[in-house]
Design a protein around this motif. Structure first.
Motif, PDB file in Angstrom:
ATOM      1  N   LEU A  53       0.820  -1.212   0.000  1.00  0.00           N
ATOM      2  CA  LEU A  53       0.000   0.000   0.000  1.00  0.00           C
ATOM      3  C   LEU A  53       0.854   1.263   0.000  1.00  0.00           C
ATOM      4  O   LEU A  53       0.390   2.319  -0.423  1.00  0.00           O
ATOM      5  N   GLY A  54       2.083   1.163   0.487  1.00  0.00           N
ATOM      6  CA  GLY A  54       2.951   2.334   0.506  1.00  0.00           C
ATOM      7  C   GLY A  54       2.350   3.491   1.281  1.00  0.00           C
ATOM      8  O   GLY A  54       2.354   4.633   0.823  1.00  0.00           O
ATOM      9  N   LEU A  55       1.837   3.195   2.454  1.00  0.00           N
ATOM     10  CA  LEU A  55       1.205   4.225   3.273  1.00  0.00           C
ATOM     11  C   LEU A  55       2.238   5.223   3.786  1.00  0.00           C
ATOM     12  O   LEU A  55       3.406   4.870   3.973  1.00  0.00           O
ATOM     13  N   PRO A  56       1.821   6.462   4.036  1.00  0.00           N
ATOM     14  CA  PRO A  56       2.733   7.413   4.680  1.00  0.00           C
ATOM     15  C   PRO A  56       3.210   6.828   6.013  1.00  0.00           C
ATOM     16  O   PRO A  56       2.503   6.039   6.655  1.00  0.00           O
ATOM     17  N   ALA A  57       4.405   7.212   6.428  1.00  0.00           N
ATOM     18  CA  ALA A  57       5.036   6.633   7.619  1.00  0.00           C
ATOM     19  C   ALA A  57       4.151   6.711   8.856  1.00  0.00           C
ATOM     20  O   ALA A  57       4.071   5.743   9.628  1.00  0.00           O
ATOM     21  N   ASP A  58       3.464   7.844   9.050  1.00  0.00           N
ATOM     22  CA  ASP A  58       2.646   7.981  10.258  1.00  0.00           C
ATOM     23  C   ASP A  58       1.461   7.024  10.252  1.00  0.00           C
ATOM     24  O   ASP A  58       1.103   6.441  11.279  1.00  0.00           O
ATOM     25  N   LEU A  59       0.874   6.800   9.095  1.00  0.00           N
ATOM     26  CA  LEU A  59      -0.267   5.890   9.000  1.00  0.00           C
ATOM     27  C   LEU A  59       0.184   4.441   9.121  1.00  0.00           C
ATOM     28  O   LEU A  59      -0.435   3.643   9.829  1.00  0.00           O
ATOM     29  N   ASP A  60       1.270   4.103   8.463  1.00  0.00           N
ATOM     30  CA  ASP A  60       1.822   2.755   8.569  1.00  0.00           C
ATOM     31  C   ASP A  60       2.171   2.440  10.030  1.00  0.00           C
ATOM     32  O   ASP A  60       1.852   1.368  10.533  1.00  0.00           O
ATOM     33  N   VAL A  96      -1.029   1.725  12.099  1.00  0.00           N
ATOM     34  CA  VAL A  96      -1.576   0.381  11.856  1.00  0.00           C
ATOM     35  C   VAL A  96      -0.704  -0.662  12.548  1.00  0.00           C
ATOM     36  O   VAL A  96      -1.195  -1.555  13.241  1.00  0.00           O
ATOM     37  N   ARG A  97       0.601  -0.558  12.369  1.00  0.00           N
ATOM     38  CA  ARG A  97       1.515  -1.553  12.941  1.00  0.00           C
ATOM     39  C   ARG A  97       1.512  -1.525  14.465  1.00  0.00           C
ATOM     40  O   ARG A  97       1.590  -2.561  15.102  1.00  0.00           O
ATOM     41  N   GLU A  98       1.409  -0.351  15.047  1.00  0.00           N
ATOM     42  CA  GLU A  98       1.351  -0.252  16.507  1.00  0.00           C
ATOM     43  C   GLU A  98       0.036  -0.833  17.039  1.00  0.00           C
ATOM     44  O   GLU A  98       0.015  -1.560  18.018  1.00  0.00           O
ATOM     45  N   THR A  99      -1.064  -0.510  16.382  1.00  0.00           N
ATOM     46  CA  THR A  99      -2.373  -0.993  16.821  1.00  0.00           C
ATOM     47  C   THR A  99      -2.446  -2.511  16.783  1.00  0.00           C
ATOM     48  O   THR A  99      -3.020  -3.130  17.673  1.00  0.00           O
ATOM     49  N   PHE A 100      -1.856  -3.102  15.750  1.00  0.00           N
ATOM     50  CA  PHE A 100      -1.969  -4.548  15.561  1.00  0.00           C
ATOM     51  C   PHE A 100      -0.631  -5.269  15.711  1.00  0.00           C
ATOM     52  O   PHE A 100      -0.426  -6.329  15.121  1.00  0.00           O
ATOM     53  N   ARG A 101       0.270  -4.706  16.508  1.00  0.00           N
ATOM     54  CA  ARG A 101       1.597  -5.306  16.691  1.00  0.00           C
ATOM     55  C   ARG A 101       1.499  -6.777  17.088  1.00  0.00           C
ATOM     56  O   ARG A 101       2.163  -7.621  16.507  1.00  0.00           O
TER      57      ARG A 101
END
Length: 148
Positions: A124-131, A134-139
């Motif tokens: 998806l190439g999300l902007p760093a803050d959005l990526d 997501v990664r923090e929420t679902f770590r």
């Protein structure tokens, strides 16, 4: 429906676990495990159900607009004015889809073990803050690898 909206409906409806239904205000809604992740209106409006934190990042990054009817909700709107806007709509719908899949996996429900959300997120190439959000929420869920 426009050709662009038809293309979006056709693609999203093929994702594992996605069901489509008529939306109560016109158009087509997309459901995953009985919950709506978003819908498209015939006029080229894509509305997405996310969380307020994700919504805020999408708005800050200029990737979506506040919802056209409920601007203070967790919903966002993305406008498809031409075929050039389809990839952006697909990107946001895939984000909403992955968010739902990860939430389900956290509860032990896996609609398709072949889907690797980590790979999808990179694509998806999300902007760093959005990526990062997501990664923090679902770590915990992303760290768990499905058995092969």
């Amino acid at each position: 429906m426009t050709t662009s909206i038809d293309r979006i409906v056709s693609r999203v409806s093929r994702w594992p676990g996605v069901e489509t239904a008529p939306h109560r205000f016109g158009g087509t809604e997309f459901l995953v495990a009985g919950r709506e992740i978003g819908h498209v209106h015939d006029a080229g409006v894509v509305d997405l159900a996310l969380t307020k934190r994700v919504r805020d990042v999408l708005l800050t990054d200029g990737l979506a607009d506040p919802h056209h009817v409920l601007p203070d909700s967790a919903w966002v709107t993305y406008r498809v004015r031409s075929a050039a806007d389809v990839p952006g709509a697909m990107r946001l719908l895939r984000l909403a889809y992955l968010w739902r899949l990860l939430a389900l996996r956290r509860r032990g429900v896996d609609l398709d073990p072949a889907i690797d959300p980590d790979t999808d997120l990179r694509r998806l190439g999300l902007p760093a803050d959005l990526d990062a959000l997501v990664r923090e929420t679902f770590r915990d869920t992303l760290d768990r690898r499905a058995p092969v």
